[in-house]
Write an enzyme that holds these catalytic residues in place. Structure first.
Site, PDB file in Angstrom:
ATOM      1  N   ASP A  82       0.846  -1.188   0.000  1.00  0.00           N
ATOM      2  CA  ASP A  82       0.000   0.000   0.000  1.00  0.00           C
ATOM      3  C   ASP A  82       0.881   1.238   0.000  1.00  0.00           C
ATOM      4  O   ASP A  82       2.098   1.170   0.170  1.00  0.00           O
ATOM      5  CB  ASP A  82      -0.938  -0.011   1.216  1.00  0.00           C
ATOM      6  CG  ASP A  82      -2.136   0.929   1.048  1.00  0.00           C
ATOM      7  OD1 ASP A  82      -2.258   1.565  -0.021  1.00  0.00           O
ATOM      8  OD2 ASP A  82      -2.932   1.029   1.993  1.00  0.00           O
ATOM      9  N   LYS A  83       0.231   2.378  -0.150  1.00  0.00           N
ATOM     10  CA  LYS A  83       0.887   3.686  -0.142  1.00  0.00           C
ATOM     11  C   LYS A  83       0.033   4.656   0.647  1.00  0.00           C
ATOM     12  O   LYS A  83      -1.201   4.541   0.697  1.00  0.00           O
ATOM     13  CB  LYS A  83       1.067   4.156  -1.586  1.00  0.00           C
ATOM     14  CG  LYS A  83       1.248   5.665  -1.774  1.00  0.00           C
ATOM     15  CD  LYS A  83      -0.065   6.336  -2.133  1.00  0.00           C
ATOM     16  CE  LYS A  83       0.099   7.848  -2.272  1.00  0.00           C
ATOM     17  NZ  LYS A  83      -1.244   8.525  -2.380  1.00  0.00           N
ATOM     18  N   HIS A  84       0.685   5.623   1.283  1.00  0.00           N
ATOM     19  CA  HIS A  84      -0.049   6.678   1.976  1.00  0.00           C
ATOM     20  C   HIS A  84       0.638   8.004   1.690  1.00  0.00           C
ATOM     21  O   HIS A  84       1.855   8.076   1.550  1.00  0.00           O
ATOM     22  CB  HIS A  84      -0.090   6.434   3.484  1.00  0.00           C
ATOM     23  CG  HIS A  84      -0.900   7.462   4.218  1.00  0.00           C
ATOM     24  ND1 HIS A  84      -2.276   7.465   4.216  1.00  0.00           N
ATOM     25  CD2 HIS A  84      -0.528   8.546   4.951  1.00  0.00           C
ATOM     26  CE1 HIS A  84      -2.717   8.480   4.928  1.00  0.00           C
ATOM     27  NE2 HIS A  84      -1.682   9.154   5.378  1.00  0.00           N
ATOM     28  N   SER A  85      -0.157   9.061   1.601  1.00  0.00           N
ATOM     29  CA  SER A  85       0.374  10.405   1.347  1.00  0.00           C
ATOM     30  C   SER A  85      -0.085  11.351   2.438  1.00  0.00           C
ATOM     31  O   SER A  85      -1.184  11.198   2.989  1.00  0.00           O
ATOM     32  CB  SER A  85      -0.115  10.915  -0.012  1.00  0.00           C
ATOM     33  OG  SER A  85       0.188  12.289  -0.180  1.00  0.00           O
ATOM     34  N   THR A 122      -9.059  11.359  -1.368  1.00  0.00           N
ATOM     35  CA  THR A 122      -9.236  10.304  -2.376  1.00  0.00           C
ATOM     36  C   THR A 122     -10.683   9.823  -2.428  1.00  0.00           C
ATOM     37  O   THR A 122     -11.240   9.590  -3.510  1.00  0.00           O
ATOM     38  CB  THR A 122      -8.291   9.126  -2.078  1.00  0.00           C
ATOM     39  OG1 THR A 122      -6.939   9.590  -2.142  1.00  0.00           O
ATOM     40  CG2 THR A 122      -8.484   7.996  -3.074  1.00  0.00           C
ATOM     41  N   ARG A 170      -7.564  15.078  19.622  1.00  0.00           N
ATOM     42  CA  ARG A 170      -6.405  15.883  19.233  1.00  0.00           C
ATOM     43  C   ARG A 170      -6.842  17.103  18.434  1.00  0.00           C
ATOM     44  O   ARG A 170      -6.292  18.196  18.570  1.00  0.00           O
ATOM     45  CB  ARG A 170      -5.433  15.051  18.395  1.00  0.00           C
ATOM     46  CG  ARG A 170      -4.640  14.024  19.177  1.00  0.00           C
ATOM     47  CD  ARG A 170      -3.924  13.076  18.240  1.00  0.00           C
ATOM     48  NE  ARG A 170      -3.057  13.773  17.308  1.00  0.00           N
ATOM     49  CZ  ARG A 170      -2.772  13.338  16.084  1.00  0.00           C
ATOM     50  NH1 ARG A 170      -3.299  12.204  15.635  1.00  0.00           N
ATOM     51  NH2 ARG A 170      -1.962  14.034  15.305  1.00  0.00           N
ATOM     52  N   SER A 185      -0.907   7.601  14.207  1.00  0.00           N
ATOM     53  CA  SER A 185      -2.213   7.701  13.563  1.00  0.00           C
ATOM     54  C   SER A 185      -2.153   7.190  12.133  1.00  0.00           C
ATOM     55  O   SER A 185      -3.003   6.402  11.693  1.00  0.00           O
ATOM     56  CB  SER A 185      -2.690   9.156  13.582  1.00  0.00           C
ATOM     57  OG  SER A 185      -3.929   9.286  12.915  1.00  0.00           O
ATOM     58  N   LYS A 189      -3.500   2.651  11.208  1.00  0.00           N
ATOM     59  CA  LYS A 189      -4.523   2.209  10.244  1.00  0.00           C
ATOM     60  C   LYS A 189      -3.906   1.389   9.122  1.00  0.00           C
ATOM     61  O   LYS A 189      -4.458   0.380   8.697  1.00  0.00           O
ATOM     62  CB  LYS A 189      -5.247   3.434   9.679  1.00  0.00           C
ATOM     63  CG  LYS A 189      -6.029   4.242  10.705  1.00  0.00           C
ATOM     64  CD  LYS A 189      -6.834   5.328  10.062  1.00  0.00           C
ATOM     65  CE  LYS A 189      -5.990   6.470   9.535  1.00  0.00           C
ATOM     66  NZ  LYS A 189      -5.391   7.301  10.588  1.00  0.00           N
ATOM     67  N   LYS A 190      -2.769   1.845   8.616  1.00  0.00           N
ATOM     68  CA  LYS A 190      -2.153   1.148   7.485  1.00  0.00           C
ATOM     69  C   LYS A 190      -1.662  -0.246   7.888  1.00  0.00           C
ATOM     70  O   LYS A 190      -1.858  -1.225   7.162  1.00  0.00           O
ATOM     71  CB  LYS A 190      -0.993   1.983   6.937  1.00  0.00           C
ATOM     72  CG  LYS A 190      -1.441   3.190   6.137  1.00  0.00           C
ATOM     73  CD  LYS A 190      -2.197   2.780   4.883  1.00  0.00           C
ATOM     74  CE  LYS A 190      -2.685   3.955   4.084  1.00  0.00           C
ATOM     75  NZ  LYS A 190      -3.452   3.550   2.886  1.00  0.00           N
TER      76      LYS A 190
END
Length: 442
Positions: A82-85, A122, A170, A185, A189-190
């Protein structure tokens, strides 16, 4: 240890052991720890930080606070990546990257989010496609990950529930910017998706989430290290957000741009360059390529044959959208009733761009949210955005505005002119890839 004692310990600048952190996070998930205590804990971490070992434990505790996906029973033929930005303006990488990687033999269970502030989300982009369900049932999600290789959906209530509650508190206690809490955080999730590898896209520049280059670099390094120590090999790229990544910003407009890349209509763009760089690292982490040159060749072939575009269309259809999106884009994607060109006050070269301001222009047009429950107008946004170094004159506008009415278009035009600084001489844009942080042990 009582919650108040854990808070006291961190308030006094002491390191928390694994049991204390896990107990507190479990209390967040079960509700046995109150909102006031969560806020106090977040402020203590904000003020005193966490060492590397604490950050790893916090990340793993958030990951384990709910379901952790198990792909074993599906007998997947390829790795799960996977990828996260950290987000930006015109950042539609996920729409291209997920199906592209799937076409190369990996499986991408991408849990994505909505727009935050000036950054696009997204899920908001995908909801511009009629029928697309961002919250399918678990069986549908798993089936698509296996059969199509990619499913881009929203976070379910069962994944990392402690993060949802902690983040909400937060947000109202001025502790969002805490680096250990940001990392936990993102990764909680990832990592709950049981990945074989993760690539992180950390933005740097005027449209980035982090306020400074030093903070962006620290976040990229910390994510790569913490995720790897938590059991998921991770590479973080530091990419440029001193101007929008794509030449479009706005939900349906960004879907169109993603399809242009996937179908080969766009062959040279900042978006394609950054997406390809991230995709190369994903194939390396997945073990599907042994060299970066080999990864690039695999990716180019998947794009040229149409395999990547086909995966996107199958994913859309599998999540309730049309089966013929690629051949009937205009039929399905909504268009704004007002389209205006924005011209500069005088000719010249674009020397700098306030990307954040352009993102806010999209929000003001209705393409983002001022309040959490605002409805989004998927039609509106910006296209043909000028980039740094472009020469602008009467024949070349700064952008085209897609709006619901003339008044909102006029307001956006003023913001666009203010966001772009002009000059007599051209300048070179910043490099697209500022740095690469490979996964290392802490």
């Amino acid at each position: 240890m009582l919650p108040q004692e854990i808070i006291r310990h961190k308030r006094d600048g002491k390191a928390l052991d694994n049991d204390a952190i896990r107990a507190f996070v479990n209390g967040i998930a079960t509700g046995s720890v109150g909102d006031g205590q969560i806020g106090a804990f977040a402020m203590a971490v904000f003020l005193n930080g966490m060492n590397d070992a604490e950050s790893v434990t916090l990340t793993k505790a958030i990951r384990d606070s709910g379901d952790v996906l198990d792909w074993t029973a599906l007998d997947l033929p390829g790795p799960v990546v996977d990828k996260h930005s950290t987000g930006g303006v015109g950042d539609l990488v996920s729409l291209v990257l997920g199906p592209w990687i799937a076409a190369c033999g990996a499986h991408v269970p991408m849990i994505s989010g909505r727009g935050l502030g000036h950054t696009g989300g997204t899920l908001d982009k995908l909801e511009a496609i009629p029928g697309y369900d961002v919250r399918p049932d678990r069986d549908t999600f798993r089936r698509l990950v296996k059969e199509v290789g990619v499913a881009i959906i929203g976070q379910t209530g069962d994944l990392a529930p402690a993060d949802r509650r902690l983040y909400g508190i937060r947000d109202v206690t001025a502790t969002v910017e805490s680096m250990p809490l940001i990392v936990a955080s993102i990764l909680g999730k990832k990592l709950a998706c049981s990945l074989d590898g993760l690539v992180m896209d950390v933005k740097l520049g005027s449209g980035a989430f982090m306020p400074s280059e030093a903070d962006s670099r620290r976040l990229a390094r910390m994510i790569a290290d913490v995720a790897t120590q938590a059991g998921t090999p991770t590479t973080a790229l530091l990419t440029d957000m001193n101007q929008p990544l794509a030449t479009a910003a706005g939900n349906a407009l960004e879907v169109r741009e993603a399809l242009a890349v996937l179908t080969g209509k766009t062959t040279d763009s900042r978006l394609l360059t950054v997406t390809r760089a991230l995709a190369v690292e994903m194939l390396m982490l997945a073990g599907l390529s042994h060299t970066r040159d080999q990864a690039g060749e695999t990716l180019d072939r998947a794009l040229a044959t149409g395999a990547a575009a086909e995966r996107f269309e199958r994913m859309v259809a599998g999540l309730g959208g049309p089966h013929d999106l690629l051949t009937n884009v205009d039929r399905y994607l909504p268009a704004a009733p007002v389209i205006h060109a924005v011209h500069a006050d005088h000719p010249g070269h674009v020397r700098s761009i306030d990307a954040r301001s352009l993102g806010m222009a999209v929000v003001e047009l209705g393409g983002g949210r001022r309040q959490p429950d605002d409805a989004i107008d998927h039609r509106v946004g910006l296209t043909e955005l000028a980039t740094i170094g472009d020469y602008i004159d009467g024949a070349r506008p700064l952008a085209f505005i897609h709006a619901r009415d003339d008044a909102s278009a006029d307001q956006a035009a003023m913001r666009i002119r203010d966001a772009m600084t002009m000059g007599e001489t051209p300048v070179a844009p910043s490099p697209l890839i500022h740095d690469v942080f490979l996964s290392e042990a802490l």
